[in-house]
Design a protein around this motif. Structure first.
Motif, PDB file in Angstrom:
ATOM      1  N   UNK A  43       0.597  73.132 -23.093  1.00  0.00           N
ATOM      2  CA  UNK A  43       1.642  74.081 -22.678  1.00  0.00           C
ATOM      3  C   UNK A  43       1.735  75.252 -23.648  1.00  0.00           C
ATOM      4  N   UNK A  44       1.670  74.959 -24.932  1.00  0.00           N
ATOM      5  CA  UNK A  44       1.820  76.007 -25.939  1.00  0.00           C
ATOM      6  C   UNK A  44       0.582  76.873 -26.077  1.00  0.00           C
ATOM      7  N   UNK A  45      -0.571  76.371 -25.704  1.00  0.00           N
ATOM      8  CA  UNK A  45      -1.800  77.159 -25.835  1.00  0.00           C
ATOM      9  C   UNK A  45      -2.207  77.739 -24.490  1.00  0.00           C
ATOM     10  N   UNK A  46      -2.759  76.919 -23.619  1.00  0.00           N
ATOM     11  CA  UNK A  46      -3.253  77.395 -22.328  1.00  0.00           C
ATOM     12  C   UNK A  46      -2.118  77.912 -21.450  1.00  0.00           C
ATOM     13  N   UNK A  47      -0.993  77.242 -21.487  1.00  0.00           N
ATOM     14  CA  UNK A  47       0.118  77.631 -20.632  1.00  0.00           C
ATOM     15  C   UNK A  47       0.720  78.983 -20.967  1.00  0.00           C
ATOM     16  N   UNK A  48       0.760  79.333 -22.232  1.00  0.00           N
ATOM     17  CA  UNK A  48       1.403  80.583 -22.638  1.00  0.00           C
ATOM     18  C   UNK A  48       0.426  81.695 -23.009  1.00  0.00           C
ATOM     19  N   UNK A  49      -0.836  81.382 -23.191  1.00  0.00           N
ATOM     20  CA  UNK A  49      -1.810  82.394 -23.625  1.00  0.00           C
ATOM     21  C   UNK A  49      -2.092  83.396 -22.510  1.00  0.00           C
ATOM     22  N   UNK A  50      -2.373  84.620 -22.779  1.00  0.00           N
ATOM     23  CA  UNK A  50      -2.184  85.339 -24.034  1.00  0.00           C
ATOM     24  C   UNK A  50      -0.700  85.555 -24.303  1.00  0.00           C
ATOM     25  N   UNK A  51      -0.328  85.612 -25.556  1.00  0.00           N
ATOM     26  CA  UNK A  51       1.073  85.615 -25.951  1.00  0.00           C
ATOM     27  C   UNK A  51       1.724  86.987 -25.943  1.00  0.00           C
ATOM     28  N   UNK A  52       0.954  88.045 -26.123  1.00  0.00           N
ATOM     29  CA  UNK A  52       1.522  89.390 -26.241  1.00  0.00           C
ATOM     30  C   UNK A  52       0.999  90.275 -25.146  1.00  0.00           C
ATOM     31  N   UNK A  53       1.762  91.111 -24.535  1.00  0.00           N
ATOM     32  CA  UNK A  53       3.141  91.474 -24.838  1.00  0.00           C
ATOM     33  C   UNK A  53       4.153  90.447 -24.337  1.00  0.00           C
ATOM     34  N   UNK A  54       3.740  89.591 -23.394  1.00  0.00           N
ATOM     35  CA  UNK A  54       4.579  88.476 -22.948  1.00  0.00           C
ATOM     36  C   UNK A  54       3.633  87.362 -22.512  1.00  0.00           C
ATOM     37  N   UNK A  55       4.113  86.114 -22.512  1.00  0.00           N
ATOM     38  CA  UNK A  55       3.246  85.032 -22.040  1.00  0.00           C
ATOM     39  C   UNK A  55       2.750  85.304 -20.618  1.00  0.00           C
ATOM     40  N   UNK A  56       1.489  85.002 -20.389  1.00  0.00           N
ATOM     41  CA  UNK A  56       0.836  85.317 -19.125  1.00  0.00           C
ATOM     42  C   UNK A  56       1.536  84.663 -17.937  1.00  0.00           C
ATOM     43  N   UNK A  57       1.896  83.404 -18.086  1.00  0.00           N
ATOM     44  CA  UNK A  57       2.544  82.695 -16.979  1.00  0.00           C
ATOM     45  C   UNK A  57       3.897  83.317 -16.656  1.00  0.00           C
ATOM     46  N   UNK A  58       4.595  83.814 -17.659  1.00  0.00           N
ATOM     47  CA  UNK A  58       5.892  84.456 -17.443  1.00  0.00           C
ATOM     48  C   UNK A  58       5.730  85.709 -16.579  1.00  0.00           C
ATOM     49  N   UNK A  59       4.725  86.502 -16.880  1.00  0.00           N
ATOM     50  CA  UNK A  59       4.462  87.700 -16.085  1.00  0.00           C
ATOM     51  C   UNK A  59       4.099  87.354 -14.653  1.00  0.00           C
ATOM     52  N   UNK A  60       3.296  86.311 -14.463  1.00  0.00           N
ATOM     53  CA  UNK A  60       2.901  85.890 -13.110  1.00  0.00           C
ATOM     54  C   UNK A  60       4.106  85.347 -12.338  1.00  0.00           C
ATOM     55  N   UNK A  61       4.979  84.602 -13.022  1.00  0.00           N
ATOM     56  CA  UNK A  61       6.167  84.082 -12.336  1.00  0.00           C
ATOM     57  C   UNK A  61       7.108  85.204 -11.925  1.00  0.00           C
ATOM     58  N   UNK A  62       7.254  86.211 -12.784  1.00  0.00           N
ATOM     59  CA  UNK A  62       8.082  87.360 -12.411  1.00  0.00           C
ATOM     60  C   UNK A  62       7.475  88.074 -11.210  1.00  0.00           C
ATOM     61  N   UNK A  63       6.162  88.155 -11.169  1.00  0.00           N
ATOM     62  CA  UNK A  63       5.473  88.785 -10.050  1.00  0.00           C
ATOM     63  C   UNK A  63       5.724  87.995  -8.761  1.00  0.00           C
ATOM     64  N   UNK A  64       5.661  86.659  -8.852  1.00  0.00           N
ATOM     65  CA  UNK A  64       5.926  85.817  -7.688  1.00  0.00           C
ATOM     66  C   UNK A  64       7.361  85.966  -7.195  1.00  0.00           C
ATOM     67  N   UNK A  65       8.301  85.973  -8.130  1.00  0.00           N
ATOM     68  CA  UNK A  65       9.708  86.108  -7.764  1.00  0.00           C
ATOM     69  C   UNK A  65       9.964  87.469  -7.127  1.00  0.00           C
ATOM     70  N   UNK A  66       9.215  88.458  -7.564  1.00  0.00           N
ATOM     71  CA  UNK A  66       9.342  89.805  -7.013  1.00  0.00           C
ATOM     72  C   UNK A  66       8.693  89.988  -5.654  1.00  0.00           C
ATOM     73  N   UNK A  67       8.115  88.935  -5.110  1.00  0.00           N
ATOM     74  CA  UNK A  67       7.548  89.012  -3.773  1.00  0.00           C
ATOM     75  C   UNK A  67       6.030  88.894  -3.730  1.00  0.00           C
TER      76      UNK A  67
END
Length: 71
Positions: free
Chosen positions: A14-38
């Motif tokens: 979770x801490x490595x593959x799940x969050x990588x790359x870390x900057x500017x934001x975790x990759x999965x976080x950006x993808x989840x925001x994209x999904x929530x945005x439609x």
């Protein structure tokens, strides 16, 4: 497989593959925001990214649920 039942390994995933790359934001976080945005404009590679980076978190949730049910 035993490796998917070990909390330490799953947390490490979770801490490595799940969050990588870390900057500017975790990759999965950006993808989840994209999904929530439609998910406008998401291509097959983006969906694969969601699966790849999200799988360790699915394993973690599974372990937590199994631990709760076991008690």
């Amino acid at each position: 497989m035993k490796i998917f039942k070990d909390f330490k390994i799953v947390l490490l995933l979770c801490l490595t593959l799940g969050l990588a790359p870390f900057f500017p934001e975790p990759h999965i976080w950006g993808k989840l925001k994209w999904l929530i945005g439609g998910a406008q404009g998401m291509q097959l590679m983006d969906w694969f990214d969601v699966l790849l980076h999200g799988f360790p978190f699915v394993l973690l949730i599974r372990l937590i649920v199994l631990k709760i049910i076991k008690k």
